[in-house]
Design a protein around this motif. Sequence first.
Motif: not given
Length: 650
Positions: A39, A90-91, A99-101, A103, A212, A281-283
């Motif tokens: 993040s 992203l993955w 990833a779920s993201f 913004t 995702n 932020n990305s998971t």
Amino acid sequence: MASSQLLVFFLLVACCSLHCSRAAATTNNPPPAPAPPFSFNFDFSNTYTYRLEDLSFAGNAAVHGTIVDLTCNVPQCTTGRMSYGRPVPLWDRATSEVASFATEFAFKIVTPNDKARGNGMAFFLAGYPSRVPPNPSGRNFGLIDGDGDDAGSGPDRFIAVEFDTYDDSFERPKPIGDHIGIDVSSVANSINRTSLNFSRSGAMKALIKFDNTTRMLVASVEFTEAAAGSSRSAAVQVSAKLGDPRALLPPEGAVGVSAVGFSAANGATFQLNQILSWSFNSTLSAPHPPFKGHHKKKGMAAMSPIIGALIFVLLLLWVILSWWKWRSSSRDIATRTGGVRQFKYTELAAATNHFSSENRLIGAGAFGEVYKGFFKELGREVAVKKISPESRSEAGSKDLFAEVKTISRAKHKNLVELVGWCMNRRWSIVDFMCWCSHNAQKNSIVFLVYEFVDNGNLRVHLHEKETVLPWTMRYKIVKDICSALVYLHHERHPFVLHRNIKPNNVLLDKEFNAKLADFGLSRTTTDSAGKASYLDPECRRTGKFKRSSDVYSLGLLLLEITCKKDENSYAKVWNRYMENSLMQLADDRLQGLFDERQMERVIVLGLWCCQLNINVRPTVQQAMDFLENDGPLPELAKQEASSSKIGNQE
């Protein structure tokens, strides 16, 4: 420093270095720690929330004050792009997890008027690193080349959310007014659009999320600040099902990272596109193996034992070099001091009964305590002067060796002989390792070893002893003092200033021969100008000490030797001189037992030396000639009015 202390220090260094090497070796493969989700959060109105190296700018994009301008409201600003300066996960290639993201960003689109506006802006995900195409167009927001319905392919593939402010006639079906839309490698064929009026120029907030699990991308916009004459509206939303992002982004995306940011471009018309704040932020966590950052850390961990060993070797070499400098410093000091004997502190302690109070001489000088000592090997008594660090000036610490050299080379029967010296260095571990500094010398106690003159000083014989010092001895003392100063001022090259002429520094031996002491020490100690009552007024005014300053102090000393205790000031003696009654000033303890001509000449010489105009003072050579040749008395009143008879004195 004792050898045992050095050994302890060396062992400590060795143990610490080896411990660090072993500790580093055992941490080459630490257990993996869970990494936090990726993040960032930038508020461009607060410079503490971001660093410029975290961002990548292209084209006309730049931070201006508290806002990032992607483009500007002049025709010359055509294309601008801002992206996060490092790859965004992203993955996960190892687990295939996508990833779920989310913004969120605040922005403004400032249009000059509703009839002639620019094309708008877009939030995008693309291949890393972000690149501006060679021929970007306004209709494509600077995302790809071309000016129509071209689609990005290969490295130019992207996913974007557009904020369109231009009536794009090439889009099918033709939208009505401003809109937001979701694009996949093509602006002309948006997946979905929703109308939104951007003409009010107010601040907006956008929220874009990707799930995702459902593979849905949802974008919403709401006005947070209404333009003049407008009211805030509810949020407007657009969404689309994307599928697998790995199939939609460039092949470089196979490593699991992407570039994220904003792009804008103007065509024939223009507008101002601004970003106020941005968070993402990305998971997934930040990139990990096999990326370069991880390899670098792993390589550094593998190098740790080598680095520890190298540090150990360098410290060992430094200790050896420091020890060599320590041992060679004595030879270097001997050269810098002219070869005069350097005593050991233990030798001085033994000679003075460990500097006992019984050996401390009464009336020690202002430069330090003085102790009487006896060297059996030399078969002579000595006076040991102790000069502490507190009594030495800053310049004196640097000039100490030069002063010792000067004093040791001054050889005259009316100067106290310097037998040797000693420096009791207060070395610490830091001083030993930092041998290139002067701290050890500054913090050291210096001892100067002189010949012992066993009949006290002139002040004691003039003012404290009941036995009156006869005139014949006083006159001899005057000539001895002048003889010593002639040597220092005119027979030494370069000449030496005494700087502290006073009765305490005139020592007498058993035959009442006078010897000047403490010459040359004033630059080394804080008492750099002698006692104030004997100091030249000109020196007090300018701060510059010259040979004429020594002459002034000599004049006051001559008046003190000849005149009554309460009437030996320059002013009182001058008044008597003007009244032609100098003999009334003669020390009445002499009971008239003196040569009146000698008495008069010494008093007049004292007045001559004390003239306030330094140009009419005699040199000590002239003073000596005046005493020995029995020439005529100087006409002081005339000489004080005119400086033509006596040359300018230093």
